[in-house]
Design a protein around this motif. Structure first.
Motif, PDB file in Angstrom:
ATOM      1  N   UNK A  38     -19.609 -59.994  43.892  1.00 58.06           N
ATOM      2  CA  UNK A  38     -19.956 -60.275  45.291  1.00 58.06           C
ATOM      3  C   UNK A  38     -19.051 -59.452  46.206  1.00 58.06           C
ATOM      4  N   UNK A  39     -19.653 -58.749  47.145  1.00 56.49           N
ATOM      5  CA  UNK A  39     -18.879 -57.885  48.026  1.00 56.49           C
ATOM      6  C   UNK A  39     -18.133 -58.706  49.069  1.00 56.49           C
ATOM      7  N   UNK A  40     -17.042 -58.164  49.620  1.00 61.65           N
ATOM      8  CA  UNK A  40     -16.349 -58.860  50.704  1.00 61.65           C
ATOM      9  C   UNK A  40     -17.259 -59.174  51.881  1.00 61.65           C
ATOM     10  N   UNK A  41     -18.153 -58.252  52.199  1.00 64.35           N
ATOM     11  CA  UNK A  41     -19.082 -58.465  53.313  1.00 64.35           C
ATOM     12  C   UNK A  41     -19.993 -59.659  53.041  1.00 64.35           C
ATOM     13  N   UNK A  42     -20.425 -59.809  51.780  1.00 61.44           N
ATOM     14  CA  UNK A  42     -21.302 -60.925  51.420  1.00 61.44           C
ATOM     15  C   UNK A  42     -20.554 -62.255  51.493  1.00 61.44           C
ATOM     16  N   UNK A  43     -19.279 -62.244  51.146  1.00 59.83           N
ATOM     17  CA  UNK A  43     -18.483 -63.466  51.264  1.00 59.83           C
ATOM     18  C   UNK A  43     -18.442 -63.955  52.707  1.00 59.83           C
ATOM     19  N   UNK A  44     -18.233 -63.020  53.622  1.00 58.29           N
ATOM     20  CA  UNK A  44     -18.184 -63.386  55.037  1.00 58.29           C
ATOM     21  C   UNK A  44     -19.566 -63.797  55.532  1.00 58.29           C
ATOM     22  N   UNK A  45     -20.568 -63.038  55.143  1.00 56.20           N
ATOM     23  CA  UNK A  45     -21.931 -63.295  55.631  1.00 56.20           C
ATOM     24  C   UNK A  45     -22.483 -64.623  55.121  1.00 56.20           C
ATOM     25  N   UNK A  46     -22.246 -64.922  53.841  1.00 52.68           N
ATOM     26  CA  UNK A  46     -22.926 -66.060  53.211  1.00 52.68           C
ATOM     27  C   UNK A  46     -22.046 -67.295  53.015  1.00 52.68           C
ATOM     28  N   UNK A  47     -20.738 -67.155  53.168  1.00 53.39           N
ATOM     29  CA  UNK A  47     -19.863 -68.275  52.820  1.00 53.39           C
ATOM     30  C   UNK A  47     -18.856 -68.633  53.913  1.00 53.39           C
ATOM     31  N   UNK A  48     -19.089 -68.191  55.124  1.00 48.85           N
ATOM     32  CA  UNK A  48     -18.205 -68.560  56.231  1.00 48.85           C
ATOM     33  C   UNK A  48     -18.416 -70.030  56.586  1.00 48.85           C
ATOM     34  N   UNK A  49     -17.318 -70.771  56.689  1.00 46.99           N
ATOM     35  CA  UNK A  49     -17.397 -72.187  57.057  1.00 46.99           C
ATOM     36  C   UNK A  49     -17.021 -72.415  58.523  1.00 46.99           C
ATOM     37  N   UNK A  50     -16.296 -71.442  59.097  1.00 43.60           N
ATOM     38  CA  UNK A  50     -15.832 -71.590  60.476  1.00 43.60           C
ATOM     39  C   UNK A  50     -15.585 -70.206  61.056  1.00 43.60           C
ATOM     40  N   UNK A  51     -16.095 -69.980  62.243  1.00 39.68           N
ATOM     41  CA  UNK A  51     -15.780 -68.735  62.935  1.00 39.68           C
ATOM     42  C   UNK A  51     -15.671 -69.017  64.429  1.00 39.68           C
ATOM     43  N   UNK A  52     -14.843 -68.219  65.083  1.00 39.17           N
ATOM     44  CA  UNK A  52     -14.580 -68.440  66.500  1.00 39.17           C
ATOM     45  C   UNK A  52     -14.230 -67.114  67.171  1.00 39.17           C
ATOM     46  N   UNK A  53     -14.184 -67.153  68.477  1.00 37.47           N
ATOM     47  CA  UNK A  53     -13.705 -66.023  69.270  1.00 37.47           C
ATOM     48  C   UNK A  53     -12.246 -66.287  69.620  1.00 37.47           C
ATOM     49  N   UNK A  54     -11.421 -65.262  69.463  1.00 38.88           N
ATOM     50  CA  UNK A  54     -10.008 -65.376  69.796  1.00 38.88           C
ATOM     51  C   UNK A  54      -9.640 -64.319  70.838  1.00 38.88           C
ATOM     52  N   UNK A  55      -8.359 -64.078  71.018  1.00 35.53           N
ATOM     53  CA  UNK A  55      -7.915 -63.078  71.979  1.00 35.53           C
ATOM     54  C   UNK A  55      -8.072 -63.555  73.409  1.00 35.53           C
ATOM     55  N   UNK A  56      -8.160 -62.600  74.312  1.00 33.34           N
ATOM     56  CA  UNK A  56      -8.172 -62.893  75.746  1.00 33.34           C
ATOM     57  C   UNK A  56      -9.313 -63.821  76.157  1.00 33.34           C
ATOM     58  N   UNK A  57     -10.448 -63.713  75.480  1.00 30.39           N
ATOM     59  CA  UNK A  57     -11.586 -64.568  75.854  1.00 30.39           C
ATOM     60  C   UNK A  57     -11.286 -66.041  75.560  1.00 30.39           C
ATOM     61  N   UNK A  58     -10.631 -66.317  74.446  1.00 35.24           N
ATOM     62  CA  UNK A  58     -10.280 -67.702  74.109  1.00 35.24           C
ATOM     63  C   UNK A  58      -9.124 -68.206  74.958  1.00 35.24           C
ATOM     64  N   UNK A  59      -8.251 -67.282  75.382  1.00 33.45           N
ATOM     65  CA  UNK A  59      -7.080 -67.681  76.150  1.00 33.45           C
ATOM     66  C   UNK A  59      -7.370 -67.861  77.643  1.00 33.45           C
ATOM     67  N   UNK A  60      -8.590 -67.506  78.067  1.00 31.88           N
ATOM     68  CA  UNK A  60      -8.904 -67.578  79.485  1.00 31.88           C
ATOM     69  C   UNK A  60      -8.336 -66.421  80.269  1.00 31.88           C
ATOM     70  N   UNK A  61      -8.091 -65.293  79.594  1.00 34.49           N
ATOM     71  CA  UNK A  61      -7.474 -64.131  80.234  1.00 34.49           C
ATOM     72  C   UNK A  61      -8.358 -62.890  80.162  1.00 34.49           C
ATOM     73  N   UNK A  62      -9.629 -63.079  79.877  1.00 34.43           N
ATOM     74  CA  UNK A  62     -10.520 -61.932  79.712  1.00 34.43           C
ATOM     75  C   UNK A  62     -10.770 -61.222  81.032  1.00 34.43           C
ATOM     76  N   UNK A  63     -10.897 -59.907  80.935  1.00 31.68           N
ATOM     77  CA  UNK A  63     -11.324 -59.076  82.053  1.00 31.68           C
ATOM     78  C   UNK A  63     -12.579 -58.336  81.611  1.00 31.68           C
ATOM     79  N   UNK A  64     -13.127 -57.520  82.489  1.00 29.12           N
ATOM     80  CA  UNK A  64     -14.358 -56.800  82.154  1.00 29.12           C
ATOM     81  C   UNK A  64     -14.187 -55.885  80.945  1.00 29.12           C
ATOM     82  N   UNK A  65     -12.969 -55.425  80.706  1.00 29.60           N
ATOM     83  CA  UNK A  65     -12.739 -54.480  79.607  1.00 29.60           C
ATOM     84  C   UNK A  65     -12.306 -55.154  78.306  1.00 29.60           C
ATOM     85  N   UNK A  66     -12.233 -56.479  78.285  1.00 28.77           N
ATOM     86  CA  UNK A  66     -11.726 -57.183  77.101  1.00 28.77           C
ATOM     87  C   UNK A  66     -12.690 -57.080  75.926  1.00 28.77           C
ATOM     88  N   UNK A  67     -12.126 -56.853  74.738  1.00 30.86           N
ATOM     89  CA  UNK A  67     -12.912 -56.887  73.513  1.00 30.86           C
ATOM     90  C   UNK A  67     -13.247 -58.336  73.155  1.00 30.86           C
TER      91      UNK A  67
END
Length: 226
Positions: A1-30
């Motif tokens: 099983x490829x690493x990509x398939x593990x993420x695609x088929x077996x993810x139990x939890x995913x979220x957005x982190x970084x500036x968007x989660x911290x409430x600090x996002x700007x127009x240029x934020x990833x």
């Protein structure tokens, strides 16, 4: 099983982190995405074991295998603890819901040491930039202030909240370089001192609840094997 398939088929939890989660996002934020996958138990019966983490497949995406994630969370790794408390959850299955229900089991007095140690390392890098270039990397300075505030409040209340709330405007001023470095340094020192003070009376337990977390891992592995 490829690493990509593990993420695609077996993810139990995913979220957005970084500036968007911290409430600090700007127009240029990833959009930084973090996740946890549960590798099928049968994969551990082979000589070649599943990866402990996977980068991608999307840009700015990173995932940990559940056991590795739990180990880091029990050590009070700041990035991992914050990942568990993101307000921007994108995917959650039943196992992921139980993982989030365990958030309190990972919080302990260890967070004081790990958060402050990480902050000290980041501050030394900023000070080196000031000596070499005359100014720090302001975005990094902003995030260090955010981390120290989060640490102080965690020690005071026993709760980890990663959204900066009313501090947003003045933190973004730091990012834009509108606050003199001397004032930023003073702010960092004050937050660090306040965290040290809070650690002496914190409601957090001395150690995380390792037994409760391990029980969850064993049950997740057993369910996957079935």
């Amino acid at each position: 099983m490829t690493p990509e398939a593990l993420v695609r088929d077996h993810t139990i939890y995913s979220c957005v982190m970084g500036s968007r989660a911290f409430g600090l996002a700007t127009e240029s934020s990833d959009t930084d995405r973090r996740g946890v996958f549960l590798a099928p138990t049968a994969l551990y019966w082979r000589f070649a074991k599943p990866p402990t983490h996977v980068e991608g497949p999307a840009e700015e995406q990173f995932s940990w295998e559940l056991e590795r994630f739990l180990e880091l969370a029990l050590r009070a790794n700041p990035n991992i603890l914050e990942c568990l408390h993101s307000p921007l959850v994108e995917h959650l299955d039943d196992t992921g819901r139980e993982l989030l229900s365990l958030r309190g089991a990972f919080l302990s007095c260890r967070a004081h040491e790990t958060f402050v140690r990480y902050a000290d390392g980041q501050r030394r890098k900023l000070e080196a930039d000031v000596r070499q270039y005359g100014a720090p990397r302001w975005k990094h300075a902003m995030h260090l202030l955010r981390l120290l505030t989060s640490c102080r409040d965690l020690l005071r209340t026993g709760r980890l909240v990663i959204d900066v709330g009313p501090d947003r405007d003045r933190l973004l001023k730091v990012r834009r370089g509108e606050v003199p470095w001397e004032r930023v340094e003073s702010w960092m020192t004050r937050l660090s001192d306040e965290a040290d003070t809070a650690a002496r009376t914190t409601p957090l337990p001395p150690e995380p609840d390792r037994a409760r977390v391990e029980d969850f891992l064993v049950r997740a592995r057993r369910a996957s094997a079935g």
